[in-house]
Design a protein around this motif. Structure first.
Motif, PDB file in Angstrom:
ATOM      1  N   LYS A   1     131.254 -22.596  83.309  1.00  0.00           N
ATOM      2  CA  LYS A   1     130.627 -22.711  81.812  1.00  0.00           C
ATOM      3  C   LYS A   1     130.441 -21.538  80.927  1.00  0.00           C
ATOM      4  CE  LYS A   1     125.435 -23.696  80.412  1.00  0.00           C
ATOM      5  NZ  LYS A   1     125.879 -22.759  79.413  1.00  0.00           N
ATOM      6  N   GLU A   2     130.319 -20.278  81.744  1.00  0.00           N
ATOM      7  CA  GLU A   2     130.562 -19.288  80.498  1.00  0.00           C
ATOM      8  C   GLU A   2     132.167 -19.084  79.986  1.00  0.00           C
ATOM      9  OE1 GLU A   2     129.819 -14.804  82.260  1.00  0.00           O
ATOM     10  OE2 GLU A   2     129.602 -16.010  83.223  1.00  0.00           O
TER      11      GLU A   2
ATOM     12  N   THR B   1     135.250 -19.899  75.330  1.00  0.00           N
ATOM     13  CA  THR B   1     136.200 -20.044  74.581  1.00  0.00           C
ATOM     14  C   THR B   1     135.324 -20.652  73.276  1.00  0.00           C
ATOM     15  OG1 THR B   1     136.902 -21.193  76.922  1.00  0.00           O
ATOM     16  CG2 THR B   1     138.278 -22.387  74.847  1.00  0.00           C
ATOM     17  N   ALA B   2     134.372 -21.236  73.325  1.00  0.00           N
ATOM     18  CA  ALA B   2     134.233 -21.961  72.077  1.00  0.00           C
ATOM     19  C   ALA B   2     133.380 -20.665  71.014  1.00  0.00           C
ATOM     20  CB  ALA B   2     133.033 -22.608  72.518  1.00  0.00           C
ATOM     21  N   GLU B   3     133.250 -19.644  71.195  1.00  0.00           N
ATOM     22  CA  GLU B   3     132.675 -18.452  70.682  1.00  0.00           C
ATOM     23  C   GLU B   3     134.103 -18.062  69.220  1.00  0.00           C
ATOM     24  OE1 GLU B   3     130.920 -14.208  71.152  1.00  0.00           O
ATOM     25  OE2 GLU B   3     130.991 -15.763  72.879  1.00  0.00           O
ATOM     26  N   LEU B   4     134.702 -17.336  70.782  1.00  0.00           N
ATOM     27  CA  LEU B   4     136.297 -17.303  70.600  1.00  0.00           C
ATOM     28  C   LEU B   4     137.059 -18.223  69.569  1.00  0.00           C
ATOM     29  CD1 LEU B   4     138.916 -14.959  71.184  1.00  0.00           C
ATOM     30  CD2 LEU B   4     140.002 -16.836  72.741  1.00  0.00           C
ATOM     31  N   LYS B   5     137.077 -19.595  69.439  1.00  0.00           N
ATOM     32  CA  LYS B   5     136.972 -20.771  68.301  1.00  0.00           C
ATOM     33  C   LYS B   5     136.750 -20.010  66.748  1.00  0.00           C
ATOM     34  CE  LYS B   5     139.491 -24.244  71.743  1.00  0.00           C
ATOM     35  NZ  LYS B   5     138.703 -25.773  71.529  1.00  0.00           N
ATOM     36  N   SER B   6     135.183 -19.901  67.529  1.00  0.00           N
ATOM     37  CA  SER B   6     134.334 -19.871  66.152  1.00  0.00           C
ATOM     38  C   SER B   6     134.944 -18.605  65.634  1.00  0.00           C
ATOM     39  CB  SER B   6     132.968 -20.010  66.613  1.00  0.00           C
ATOM     40  OG  SER B   6     131.983 -19.008  65.748  1.00  0.00           O
ATOM     41  N   CYS B   7     135.088 -17.555  66.647  1.00  0.00           N
ATOM     42  CA  CYS B   7     135.497 -16.347  66.033  1.00  0.00           C
ATOM     43  C   CYS B   7     136.755 -16.653  65.509  1.00  0.00           C
ATOM     44  CB  CYS B   7     135.640 -15.514  66.955  1.00  0.00           C
ATOM     45  SG  CYS B   7     134.350 -14.466  67.456  1.00  0.00           S
TER      46      CYS B   7
END
Length: 228
Positions: free
Chosen positions: A150-151, A156-162
């Motif tokens: 989950k982490e 990964t989602a945060e990296l995509k947003s960045c």
């Protein structure tokens, strides 16, 4: 307890759930086989004990059923009957002793099987405790792995947003650079026109000064001529 370190996880790999269940089922089958063997041996011991009781009862009733010594059948025939009864009694006693010996042997074997069964039951209980501990450890590792997964998904989602924000910033930077280039070109054009206008103004001023000097020189020359 905290999550196990990667070194510990790599050094002690837990068996799979299917292997643990297969081992547990094998131990249960072994326990059932030992119990069936004990039940059969107990039944054989009970049968032998009943035979011993029957033989002992027959041995006790045989002398009372034989012909007394003072009866008319006493003599050679009576002696032969007593001898046959004695031989039968001896045979029955031998059979009873053999049966008792067999019963003692079976009882000893049953005790040994009971001790073995107790040892196997203790081993089964210890292995079941180990299996439960391994299952609990696997459950903890699965829980820890779920939290780590989950982490990782969150990261990964945060990296995509960045990355999306970086792409947006790069697009804004490119548009700002284009605007700067356009403003620079406009400024260069205005500066070129200003330089051209300034040069034209200096040339006009020089022409005016030269014309004024020529006019003054002409007036001075005409004044000198009028004085002569």
């Amino acid at each position: 307890p905290g999550p196990p370190s990667p070194g510990t996880t790599a050094a002690a790999v837990l068996p799979s759930r299917r292997e643990l269940e297969a081992e547990n089922e094998q131990l249960h089958r072994l326990h059932e086989i030992v119990e069936v063997s004990n039940h059969s041996e107990l039944a054989a011991i009970r049968t032998l004990e009943e035979e011993v009781k029957v033989l002992e009862a027959a041995a006790r009733t045989r002398p009372s059923a034989s012909t007394p010594l003072g009866t008319p059948s006493s003599g050679a025939g009576g002696g032969a009957g007593i001898g046959a009864d004695g031989a039968m009694l001896a045979s029955l006693e031998a059979k009873a002793e053999a049966t008792e010996e067999e019963v003692r042997r079976l009882e000893q074997q049953l005790r040994e099987h009971g001790l073995e069964l107790s040892a196997r039951e203790a081993e089964v209980a210890a292995q079941q405790r180990g299996i439960h501990e391994l299952l609990a450890g696997r459950s903890r590792e699965e829980t820890w792995g779920g939290s780590v997964a989950k982490e990782a998904r969150d990261m990964t989602a945060e990296l995509k947003s960045c990355r999306r924000r970086c792409d947006s910033l790069e697009s804004e930077i490119a548009s700002e650079e284009a605007r700067c280039a356009a403003l620079r070109d406009a400024f260069e054009g205005r500066r070129a026109r200003f330089n051209t206008a300034e040069a034209a103004a200096r040339n006009a001023e020089l022409s005016t000064m030269r014309a004024t000097r020529r006019r003054i020189a002409a007036e001075a020359a005409s004044g000198r001529e009028a004085g002569l």
